[in-house]
Design a protein around this motif. Structure first.
Motif, PDB file in Angstrom:
ATOM      1  N   UNK A  68      22.428  36.465  68.048  1.00  0.00           N
ATOM      2  CA  UNK A  68      22.383  34.999  68.155  1.00  0.00           C
ATOM      3  C   UNK A  68      21.368  34.439  67.160  1.00  0.00           C
ATOM      4  N   UNK A  69      20.206  35.081  67.100  1.00  0.00           N
ATOM      5  CA  UNK A  69      19.137  34.624  66.197  1.00  0.00           C
ATOM      6  C   UNK A  69      19.632  34.595  64.740  1.00  0.00           C
ATOM      7  N   UNK A  70      20.312  35.649  64.329  1.00  0.00           N
ATOM      8  CA  UNK A  70      20.783  35.728  62.935  1.00  0.00           C
ATOM      9  C   UNK A  70      21.888  34.715  62.656  1.00  0.00           C
ATOM     10  N   UNK A  71      22.827  34.595  63.602  1.00  0.00           N
ATOM     11  CA  UNK A  71      23.910  33.624  63.415  1.00  0.00           C
ATOM     12  C   UNK A  71      23.357  32.205  63.354  1.00  0.00           C
ATOM     13  N   UNK A  72      22.360  31.927  64.206  1.00  0.00           N
ATOM     14  CA  UNK A  72      21.752  30.590  64.206  1.00  0.00           C
ATOM     15  C   UNK A  72      20.902  30.384  62.958  1.00  0.00           C
ATOM     16  N   UNK A  73      20.309  31.452  62.419  1.00  0.00           N
ATOM     17  CA  UNK A  73      19.552  31.327  61.166  1.00  0.00           C
ATOM     18  C   UNK A  73      20.475  30.791  60.069  1.00  0.00           C
ATOM     19  N   UNK A  74      21.679  31.313  60.006  1.00  0.00           N
ATOM     20  CA  UNK A  74      22.634  30.840  58.994  1.00  0.00           C
ATOM     21  C   UNK A  74      23.021  29.384  59.262  1.00  0.00           C
ATOM     22  N   UNK A  75      23.221  29.038  60.516  1.00  0.00           N
ATOM     23  CA  UNK A  75      23.554  27.644  60.866  1.00  0.00           C
ATOM     24  C   UNK A  75      22.424  26.700  60.505  1.00  0.00           C
ATOM     25  N   UNK A  76      21.195  27.119  60.808  1.00  0.00           N
ATOM     26  CA  UNK A  76      20.028  26.281  60.515  1.00  0.00           C
ATOM     27  C   UNK A  76      19.866  26.136  59.002  1.00  0.00           C
ATOM     28  N   UNK A  77      20.080  27.228  58.260  1.00  0.00           N
ATOM     29  CA  UNK A  77      19.991  27.166  56.796  1.00  0.00           C
ATOM     30  C   UNK A  77      20.968  26.111  56.265  1.00  0.00           C
ATOM     31  N   UNK A  78      22.170  26.088  56.810  1.00  0.00           N
ATOM     32  CA  UNK A  78      23.155  25.080  56.398  1.00  0.00           C
ATOM     33  C   UNK A  78      22.680  23.680  56.793  1.00  0.00           C
ATOM     34  N   UNK A  79      22.134  23.571  57.990  1.00  0.00           N
ATOM     35  CA  UNK A  79      21.669  22.272  58.500  1.00  0.00           C
ATOM     36  C   UNK A  79      20.562  21.679  57.632  1.00  0.00           C
ATOM     37  N   UNK A  80      19.686  22.530  57.076  1.00  0.00           N
ATOM     38  CA  UNK A  80      18.596  22.012  56.233  1.00  0.00           C
ATOM     39  C   UNK A  80      18.993  21.988  54.751  1.00  0.00           C
ATOM     40  N   UNK A  81      20.281  22.199  54.473  1.00  0.00           N
ATOM     41  CA  UNK A  81      20.803  21.939  53.129  1.00  0.00           C
ATOM     42  C   UNK A  81      20.788  23.111  52.173  1.00  0.00           C
ATOM     43  N   UNK A  82      20.740  24.347  52.701  1.00  0.00           N
ATOM     44  CA  UNK A  82      20.603  25.512  51.816  1.00  0.00           C
ATOM     45  C   UNK A  82      21.900  26.287  51.599  1.00  0.00           C
ATOM     46  N   UNK A  83      22.988  25.862  52.235  1.00  0.00           N
ATOM     47  CA  UNK A  83      24.203  26.691  52.197  1.00  0.00           C
ATOM     48  C   UNK A  83      24.735  26.872  50.775  1.00  0.00           C
TER      49      UNK A  83
END
Ligand code: 5GP
Length: 119
Positions: A68-83
Motif C-alpha cells: 500500500x505504501x509503495x502504491x500510494x507513493x506513486x499516487x502521491x508523486x503524481x498528485x504533487x506533479x512528478x508523474x
C-alpha cells in the motif's frame, strides 16, 4: 509489571497533528507530508501510520501495508506533479543508509535530475 507506554515517534506526532507539517495525502494506513529540509524542489515523505522503525524490522504481516505504501507513493508523486518528469523513491535503513528518524519512511524526490550513484 505493566510496560510503560511507548513514546510517540516524530512521524506519529505529525500524524496526530501534535507537530505541524504540510500534509499532502492521508488515509487510514499512511500519511504523506513535505520534508522540512527538502533535498530537491519536491521532497515528500510517505510513512505508514504504524511505527515500524525501519524496513529491516518489517514483518511478513506488514506485506499488505508495505505494498500500500509503495502504491500510494506513486499516487502521491503524481498528485504533487512528478508523474511526467519522473522521481526517485528512497528508503534509508540504519547508520550507513543515512537513516535519521526511526519510523519507516519513503522519500519521494523530484523536480530535478537525480544523479547516480547516490551520495
Ligand atoms: P532519513 O534521514 O531518516 O531517511 O529521513 C528523515 C527525514 O525527515 C529527513 O529528510 C528530515 O529532513 C525529515 N524531517 C525531520 N524532522 C522533520 C519534521 O519535524 N518535519 C518534517 N516535515 N520532516 C522532518
Amino acid at each position: 509489571m505493566k510496560e510503560p507506554p511507548m513514546s510517540k515517534t516524530l512521524f506519529e506526532k505529525i500524524a496526530a497533528r501534535e507537530i505541524k507539517a504540510d500534509i499532502v495525502y492521508e488515509d487510514e494506513l499512511v500519511l504523506a507530508f513535505r520534508d522540512i529540509n527538502p533535498q530537491a524542489p519536491t521532497h515528500v515523505l510517505i510513512v505508514p501510520k504504524k511505527p515500524i522503525p525501519r524496513i529491516d524490522q518489517a514483518a511478513t504481516t506488514d506485506q499488505n501495508l508495505l505494498g500500500h505504501l509503495l502504491l500510494k507513493a506513486a499516487e502521491v508523486a503524481a498528485k504533487v506533479g512528478l508523474q511526467a518528469s519522473g522521481y526517485r523513491l528512497v528508503i534509508n535503513n540504519g547508520r550507513d543508509g543515512g537513516e535519521s528518524v526511526p519510523h519507516l519512511h519513503c522519500h519521494i524526490l523530484g523536480g530535478r535530475q537525480m544523479t547516480w550513484p547516490p551520495g
